[in-house]
Design a protein around this motif. Sequence first.
Motif, mmCIF file in Angstrom:
data_model
loop_
_atom_site.group_PDB
_atom_site.id
_atom_site.type_symbol
_atom_site.label_atom_id
_atom_site.label_comp_id
_atom_site.label_asym_id
_atom_site.label_seq_id
_atom_site.Cartn_x
_atom_site.Cartn_y
_atom_site.Cartn_z
ATOM 1 N N GLY A 102 0.813 -1.206 0.000
ATOM 2 C CA GLY A 102 0.000 0.000 0.000
ATOM 3 C C GLY A 102 0.850 1.260 0.000
ATOM 4 O O GLY A 102 0.532 2.238 -0.699
ATOM 5 N N PHE A 103 1.960 1.247 0.744
ATOM 6 C CA PHE A 103 2.839 2.414 0.781
ATOM 7 C C PHE A 103 3.504 2.640 -0.575
ATOM 8 O O PHE A 103 3.612 3.788 -1.037
ATOM 9 N N LEU A 104 3.974 1.584 -1.227
ATOM 10 C CA LEU A 104 4.598 1.732 -2.543
ATOM 11 C C LEU A 104 3.595 2.278 -3.563
ATOM 12 O O LEU A 104 3.939 3.132 -4.393
ATOM 13 N N ALA A 105 2.357 1.802 -3.493
ATOM 14 C CA ALA A 105 1.325 2.341 -4.388
ATOM 15 C C ALA A 105 1.060 3.811 -4.079
ATOM 16 O O ALA A 105 0.857 4.634 -4.990
ATOM 17 N N ALA A 106 1.070 4.180 -2.787
ATOM 18 C CA ALA A 106 0.854 5.575 -2.404
ATOM 19 C C ALA A 106 1.989 6.458 -2.907
ATOM 20 O O ALA A 106 1.765 7.598 -3.338
ATOM 21 N N VAL A 107 3.227 5.953 -2.874
ATOM 22 C CA VAL A 107 4.363 6.712 -3.406
ATOM 23 C C VAL A 107 4.211 6.922 -4.907
ATOM 24 O O VAL A 107 4.455 8.018 -5.431
ATOM 25 N N ALA A 108 3.795 5.854 -5.617
ATOM 26 C CA ALA A 108 3.622 5.961 -7.069
ATOM 27 C C ALA A 108 2.531 6.952 -7.447
ATOM 28 O O ALA A 108 2.600 7.586 -8.514
ATOM 29 N N ILE A 109 1.531 7.112 -6.591
ATOM 30 C CA ILE A 109 0.443 8.065 -6.874
ATOM 31 C C ILE A 109 0.752 9.450 -6.324
ATOM 32 O O ILE A 109 0.548 10.470 -6.986
ATOM 33 N N THR A 111 3.656 10.955 -5.578
ATOM 34 C CA THR A 111 4.789 11.702 -6.122
ATOM 35 C C THR A 111 4.408 12.529 -7.346
ATOM 36 O O THR A 111 4.630 13.746 -7.360
ATOM 37 N N PRO A 112 3.844 11.932 -8.402
ATOM 38 C CA PRO A 112 3.427 12.783 -9.533
ATOM 39 C C PRO A 112 2.335 13.774 -9.163
ATOM 40 O O PRO A 112 2.299 14.890 -9.687
ATOM 41 N N LEU A 113 1.450 13.386 -8.230
ATOM 42 C CA LEU A 113 0.413 14.321 -7.797
ATOM 43 C C LEU A 113 1.036 15.540 -7.121
ATOM 44 O O LEU A 113 0.630 16.688 -7.372
ATOM 45 N N GLY A 114 2.039 15.314 -6.265
ATOM 46 C CA GLY A 114 2.716 16.421 -5.617
ATOM 47 C C GLY A 114 3.435 17.323 -6.604
ATOM 48 O O GLY A 114 3.432 18.555 -6.463
ATOM 49 N N LEU A 115 4.056 16.740 -7.625
ATOM 50 C CA LEU A 115 4.723 17.537 -8.654
ATOM 51 C C LEU A 115 3.734 18.420 -9.398
ATOM 52 O O LEU A 115 3.990 19.604 -9.639
ATOM 53 N N VAL A 116 2.598 17.847 -9.772
ATOM 54 C CA VAL A 116 1.595 18.612 -10.510
ATOM 55 C C VAL A 116 1.044 19.740 -9.648
ATOM 56 O O VAL A 116 0.904 20.887 -10.102
ATOM 57 N N VAL A 117 0.738 19.447 -8.398
ATOM 58 C CA VAL A 117 0.180 20.470 -7.507
ATOM 59 C C VAL A 117 1.192 21.587 -7.271
ATOM 60 O O VAL A 117 0.838 22.773 -7.218
ATOM 61 N N ALA A 118 2.483 21.218 -7.126
ATOM 62 C CA ALA A 118 3.501 22.221 -6.835
ATOM 63 C C ALA A 118 3.820 23.101 -8.031
ATOM 64 O O ALA A 118 4.150 24.279 -7.864
ATOM 65 N N ARG A 119 3.709 22.553 -9.248
ATOM 66 C CA ARG A 119 4.176 23.273 -10.426
ATOM 67 C C ARG A 119 3.063 23.951 -11.219
ATOM 68 O O ARG A 119 3.332 24.841 -12.023
ATOM 69 N N SER A 168 -0.335 12.839 2.446
ATOM 70 C CA SER A 168 0.879 13.182 3.183
ATOM 71 C C SER A 168 2.094 13.196 2.271
ATOM 72 O O SER A 168 2.954 14.089 2.362
ATOM 73 N N ILE A 169 2.194 12.211 1.385
ATOM 74 C CA ILE A 169 3.339 12.154 0.469
ATOM 75 C C ILE A 169 3.298 13.330 -0.502
ATOM 76 O O ILE A 169 4.321 13.993 -0.753
ATOM 77 N N ALA A 170 2.133 13.619 -1.058
ATOM 78 C CA ALA A 170 2.006 14.733 -1.992
ATOM 79 C C ALA A 170 2.314 16.061 -1.311
ATOM 80 O O ALA A 170 3.062 16.896 -1.852
ATOM 81 N N ASN A 171 1.767 16.279 -0.119
ATOM 82 C CA ASN A 171 2.022 17.535 0.594
ATOM 83 C C ASN A 171 3.482 17.663 1.010
ATOM 84 O O ASN A 171 4.033 18.772 1.026
ATOM 85 N N GLY A 172 4.129 16.545 1.351
ATOM 86 C CA GLY A 172 5.548 16.596 1.688
ATOM 87 C C GLY A 172 6.395 17.020 0.501
ATOM 88 O O GLY A 172 7.326 17.817 0.637
ATOM 89 N N LEU A 173 6.059 16.502 -0.684
ATOM 90 C CA LEU A 173 6.799 16.893 -1.884
ATOM 91 C C LEU A 173 6.532 18.352 -2.232
ATOM 92 O O LEU A 173 7.445 19.086 -2.639
ATOM 93 N N VAL A 174 5.300 18.810 -2.083
ATOM 94 C CA VAL A 174 4.976 20.213 -2.343
ATOM 95 C C VAL A 174 5.775 21.123 -1.412
ATOM 96 O O VAL A 174 6.345 22.142 -1.843
#
Length: 294
Positions: A102-109, A111-119, A168-174
Amino acid sequence: MAAPEAKSGEDLAALEAGLDALDAPTATRSRGGWLRFARTVLPPLVALVLIVVVWQVLWASAIEPEYKLPAPLTVAGVLWERMLDGQAWETLWVSTHRAVLGFLAAVAIGTPLGLVVARISLVRAAIGPLLSGLQSLPSVAWVPAALLWLGLNDSMIYAVVLLGAVPSIANGLVAGIEQVPPLLLRVGTVLGAGRLQSARHVLLPAALPGYLAGLKQGWAFSWRSLMAAEIIARSPDLGIGLGQMLEEGRQLTDMSLVIAAILLILLVGIGVELLFFRPLERVVLRARGLATAV
């Protein structure tokens, strides 16, 4: 006149060497195996011994009845019995492999979500507050909805884990990308990097400390979400995980089993931190010249 010029050249070379040395990571000398052992292993062992001693004193003082506060040896006996018959190992495997997948799937989702939101400012304005709200939402709130949507199966459990970890992963990357100096992005653009190359070679490496913090928090949320799902969702087809073991102890009014399950849950959480995230954090900080930060 030649001698002063040579002297000036030597001084300039020495100055450049000194600046390079400031930028380079500081190499720490080994202080011996015993000292490293004392600094890393002994403090948590001492804390564990103190906790067990306080626990034993509270039990011996009979402040609470036995069924509410069993002795440490009683809990250790329950754990030992479950390890001998293989139930503890099977329970650990059921929960840990679900959490890792579940964590690996969350990272795969995430990470790109955080990039899109940040950029992309429009996307950030649209779903940025939603991600923050989802991050603060208790994971247990998703369990009834996931049961009605997906039924009593593994898909329901993984859905709860994803909904707890991805924000959490997306917000951390943002947050990590927000701390990247704009000059780095301009340099990448000048060197001919496109959007994908800039994200891969500039943004992600520069935002790595914040991203790593988001990954740690994402793992914590995925582990907590999994426990919430396993406590509520019980079925022979799902197997017996740590959450089911915890709920079994509650139904049997067996506090020894409840505490044993809690100790196993803590063991997994501490093990992942010490064996994976702590070494990864050291590598990241040493690469930035912060070897003594962890």
